[in-house]
Design a protein around this motif. Structure first.
Motif, PDB file in Angstrom:
ATOM      1  N   SER A 174      54.749  43.791  41.606  1.00  0.00           N
ATOM      2  CA  SER A 174      54.528  42.592  40.798  1.00  0.00           C
ATOM      3  C   SER A 174      54.038  41.429  41.660  1.00  0.00           C
ATOM      4  CB  SER A 174      55.820  42.194  40.075  1.00  0.00           C
ATOM      5  OG  SER A 174      56.865  41.955  41.001  1.00  0.00           O
ATOM      6  N   THR A 175      54.485  41.387  42.920  1.00  0.00           N
ATOM      7  CA  THR A 175      54.027  40.350  43.848  1.00  0.00           C
ATOM      8  C   THR A 175      52.542  40.529  44.151  1.00  0.00           C
ATOM      9  OG1 THR A 175      56.214  40.181  44.856  1.00  0.00           O
ATOM     10  CG2 THR A 175      54.360  39.340  46.136  1.00  0.00           C
ATOM     11  N   VAL A 176      52.107  41.779  44.307  1.00  0.00           N
ATOM     12  CA  VAL A 176      50.691  42.055  44.541  1.00  0.00           C
ATOM     13  C   VAL A 176      49.861  41.618  43.336  1.00  0.00           C
ATOM     14  CG1 VAL A 176      48.952  43.831  44.991  1.00  0.00           C
ATOM     15  CG2 VAL A 176      51.203  43.973  46.084  1.00  0.00           C
ATOM     16  N   TYR A 177      50.360  41.928  42.140  1.00  0.00           N
ATOM     17  CA  TYR A 177      49.650  41.522  40.930  1.00  0.00           C
ATOM     18  C   TYR A 177      49.504  40.001  40.867  1.00  0.00           C
ATOM     19  CZ  TYR A 177      50.237  46.268  39.036  1.00  0.00           C
ATOM     20  OH  TYR A 177      50.192  47.618  38.838  1.00  0.00           O
ATOM     21  N   THR A 178      50.573  39.289  41.252  1.00  0.00           N
ATOM     22  CA  THR A 178      50.532  37.824  41.229  1.00  0.00           C
ATOM     23  C   THR A 178      49.516  37.303  42.235  1.00  0.00           C
ATOM     24  OG1 THR A 178      52.854  37.686  40.569  1.00  0.00           O
ATOM     25  CG2 THR A 178      51.883  35.708  41.539  1.00  0.00           C
ATOM     26  N   HIS A 179      49.493  37.904  43.436  1.00  0.00           N
ATOM     27  CA  HIS A 179      48.505  37.512  44.441  1.00  0.00           C
ATOM     28  C   HIS A 179      47.087  37.734  43.924  1.00  0.00           C
ATOM     29  CE1 HIS A 179      50.811  36.308  47.892  1.00  0.00           C
ATOM     30  NE2 HIS A 179      51.503  37.439  47.940  1.00  0.00           N
ATOM     31  N   ARG A 180      46.853  38.881  43.273  1.00  0.00           N
ATOM     32  CA  ARG A 180      45.518  39.184  42.757  1.00  0.00           C
ATOM     33  C   ARG A 180      45.105  38.156  41.702  1.00  0.00           C
ATOM     34  NH1 ARG A 180      44.393  45.449  43.496  1.00  0.00           N
ATOM     35  NH2 ARG A 180      42.451  44.862  42.456  1.00  0.00           N
ATOM     36  N   LYS A 181      46.040  37.797  40.840  1.00  0.00           N
ATOM     37  CA  LYS A 181      45.762  36.811  39.799  1.00  0.00           C
ATOM     38  C   LYS A 181      45.432  35.454  40.419  1.00  0.00           C
ATOM     39  CE  LYS A 181      47.878  34.567  35.777  1.00  0.00           C
ATOM     40  NZ  LYS A 181      49.110  34.484  34.937  1.00  0.00           N
ATOM     41  N   ASN A 182      46.223  35.059  41.430  1.00  0.00           N
ATOM     42  CA  ASN A 182      45.992  33.767  42.088  1.00  0.00           C
ATOM     43  C   ASN A 182      44.659  33.732  42.821  1.00  0.00           C
ATOM     44  OD1 ASN A 182      48.436  32.826  41.174  1.00  0.00           O
ATOM     45  ND2 ASN A 182      49.524  33.159  43.087  1.00  0.00           N
ATOM     46  N   MET A 183      44.313  34.841  43.489  1.00  0.00           N
ATOM     47  CA  MET A 183      43.038  34.906  44.204  1.00  0.00           C
ATOM     48  C   MET A 183      41.861  34.802  43.245  1.00  0.00           C
ATOM     49  SD  MET A 183      43.502  37.624  47.359  1.00  0.00           S
ATOM     50  CE  MET A 183      44.197  38.960  46.395  1.00  0.00           C
ATOM     51  N   ALA A 184      41.946  35.504  42.140  1.00  0.00           N
ATOM     52  CA  ALA A 184      40.871  35.464  41.151  1.00  0.00           C
ATOM     53  C   ALA A 184      40.680  34.048  40.618  1.00  0.00           C
ATOM     54  CB  ALA A 184      41.167  36.431  40.006  1.00  0.00           C
ATOM     55  N   LEU A 189      36.887  33.923  39.674  1.00  0.00           N
ATOM     56  CA  LEU A 189      36.397  35.242  39.287  1.00  0.00           C
ATOM     57  C   LEU A 189      37.021  35.646  37.963  1.00  0.00           C
ATOM     58  CD1 LEU A 189      36.776  37.036  42.742  1.00  0.00           C
ATOM     59  CD2 LEU A 189      34.705  36.016  41.792  1.00  0.00           C
ATOM     60  N   LYS A 190      36.263  36.344  37.140  1.00  0.00           N
ATOM     61  CA  LYS A 190      36.760  36.808  35.843  1.00  0.00           C
ATOM     62  C   LYS A 190      36.491  38.300  35.712  1.00  0.00           C
ATOM     63  CE  LYS A 190      36.119  32.348  33.533  1.00  0.00           C
ATOM     64  NZ  LYS A 190      35.480  31.619  32.396  1.00  0.00           N
ATOM     65  N   GLY A 191      37.379  38.988  35.009  1.00  0.00           N
ATOM     66  CA  GLY A 191      37.219  40.429  34.840  1.00  0.00           C
ATOM     67  C   GLY A 191      37.951  41.183  35.930  1.00  0.00           C
ATOM     68  N   LYS A 192      38.539  42.319  35.574  1.00  0.00           N
ATOM     69  CA  LYS A 192      39.406  43.038  36.508  1.00  0.00           C
ATOM     70  C   LYS A 192      38.656  43.628  37.697  1.00  0.00           C
ATOM     71  CE  LYS A 192      39.238  47.387  33.879  1.00  0.00           C
ATOM     72  NZ  LYS A 192      40.063  48.405  33.177  1.00  0.00           N
ATOM     73  N   ASN A 193      37.329  43.819  37.578  1.00  0.00           N
ATOM     74  CA  ASN A 193      36.572  44.414  38.674  1.00  0.00           C
ATOM     75  C   ASN A 193      35.901  43.380  39.580  1.00  0.00           C
ATOM     76  OD1 ASN A 193      37.115  47.103  37.896  1.00  0.00           O
ATOM     77  ND2 ASN A 193      35.500  46.998  36.336  1.00  0.00           N
ATOM     78  N   GLU A 194      35.956  42.108  39.189  1.00  0.00           N
ATOM     79  CA  GLU A 194      35.261  41.070  39.947  1.00  0.00           C
ATOM     80  C   GLU A 194      35.889  40.854  41.326  1.00  0.00           C
ATOM     81  OE1 GLU A 194      32.203  40.856  37.940  1.00  0.00           O
ATOM     82  OE2 GLU A 194      32.394  39.120  39.259  1.00  0.00           O
ATOM     83  N   LEU A 195      37.237  40.943  41.392  1.00  0.00           N
ATOM     84  CA  LEU A 195      37.916  40.739  42.671  1.00  0.00           C
ATOM     85  C   LEU A 195      37.554  41.856  43.648  1.00  0.00           C
ATOM     86  CD1 LEU A 195      39.844  38.853  44.179  1.00  0.00           C
ATOM     87  CD2 LEU A 195      41.737  40.288  43.406  1.00  0.00           C
ATOM     88  N   LEU A 196      37.509  43.089  43.153  1.00  0.00           N
ATOM     89  CA  LEU A 196      37.122  44.220  43.995  1.00  0.00           C
ATOM     90  C   LEU A 196      35.690  44.044  44.490  1.00  0.00           C
ATOM     91  CD1 LEU A 196      37.469  47.013  45.249  1.00  0.00           C
ATOM     92  CD2 LEU A 196      36.867  48.003  43.021  1.00  0.00           C
ATOM     93  N   LYS A 197      34.798  43.655  43.596  1.00  0.00           N
ATOM     94  CA  LYS A 197      33.399  43.442  43.963  1.00  0.00           C
ATOM     95  C   LYS A 197      33.285  42.370  45.040  1.00  0.00           C
ATOM     96  CE  LYS A 197      28.927  42.049  42.011  1.00  0.00           C
ATOM     97  NZ  LYS A 197      28.230  41.606  40.769  1.00  0.00           N
ATOM     98  N   TYR A 198      34.016  41.272  44.849  1.00  0.00           N
ATOM     99  CA  TYR A 198      33.978  40.176  45.824  1.00  0.00           C
ATOM    100  C   TYR A 198      34.522  40.649  47.170  1.00  0.00           C
ATOM    101  CZ  TYR A 198      34.904  35.735  48.128  1.00  0.00           C
ATOM    102  OH  TYR A 198      34.910  34.708  49.049  1.00  0.00           O
ATOM    103  N   ALA A 199      35.626  41.400  47.140  1.00  0.00           N
ATOM    104  CA  ALA A 199      36.256  41.883  48.372  1.00  0.00           C
ATOM    105  C   ALA A 199      35.303  42.784  49.146  1.00  0.00           C
ATOM    106  CB  ALA A 199      37.539  42.635  48.031  1.00  0.00           C
TER     107      ALA A 199
END
Length: 207
Positions: A174-184, A189-199
């Motif tokens: 759940s902490t990882v999920y929160t970090h991902r949400k905060n980074m986006a 960034l919008k959309g679940k694949n945008e963070l991966l694309k950016y990374a």
């Protein structure tokens, strides 16, 4: 109700900020600490939405406190409230994960504005900080992300799942999920694949 805590080693300032927050609608002052160590103990036993922190404190300063909060309580927003207006201090606070930077020379109304801004998902920098410095801290992605977030983004770029990242970081998924949400949110960034694309596109910067 926005629950707020304040870390500063000057009791008179704590008393003044406490009075302000207690008389501001939708704000609830939960408690104060005189250094980072005391604040972390306070966070372990209370639900807090926003931490306001000075930078220069004994035992654990505001830079270290901010980084610890973002590592262990990533859902908490952090406002640095300091006399220091040097670019190096602002950059270091931003790198640690601070969501806002307010100068103690400003009106306390600016502190209230900063709280509202960051709770709404924005970053905030005092208007008395130079325009060039704001651009440097607000629009360079590496400056927006804490060291923990940069490490997680590097793991994402290397194809790690959230479960695998949780194992590497020794934290709850759940902490990882929160970090991902905060980074986006920080990177807009919008959309679940945008963070991966950016990374993946910025893999060199976070490896």
């Amino acid at each position: 109700m926005i629950k707020i805590a304040f870390a500063d080693d000057h009791q008179a300032l704590i008393d003044g900020v406490k009075m302000l927050l207690e008389n501001t609608p939708n704000f609830e002052f939960i408690g104060a600490a005189h250094n980072g160590v005391e604040m972390l103990k306070l966070l372990e036993n209370n639900k807090i939405d926003v931490v306001i922190t000075d930078l220069k404190m004994p035992d654990m300063d505001g830079f270290a406190l901010t980084q610890k909060i973002k590592e262990n309580f990533p859902e908490i927003k952090v406002i640095v409230f300091s006399m220091f207006d040097q670019p190096e201090a602002v950059k270091k606070a931003s790198d640690a994960g601070a969501d806002a930077y307010v100068l103690k020379t400003s009106s306390l109304d600016v502190l209230v504005l900063a709280i509202h801004k960051i709770v709404a998902g924005n970053t905030f920098y005092d208007k008395d900080i130079s325009r060039d410095l704001k651009q440097a801290t607000e629009f360079i992605p590496n400056s927006l992300l804490s060291s923990t977030e940069q490490k997680i983004l590097g793991l994402i770029a290397n194809g790690k799942t959230s479960e695998e990242i949780a194992d590497v970081q020794n934290c709850a998924i759940s902490t990882v999920y929160t970090h991902r949400k905060n980074m986006a949110a920080k990177l807009k960034l919008k959309g679940k694949n945008e963070l991966l694309k950016y990374a993946v596109e910025n893999k060199y910067n976070f490896s």
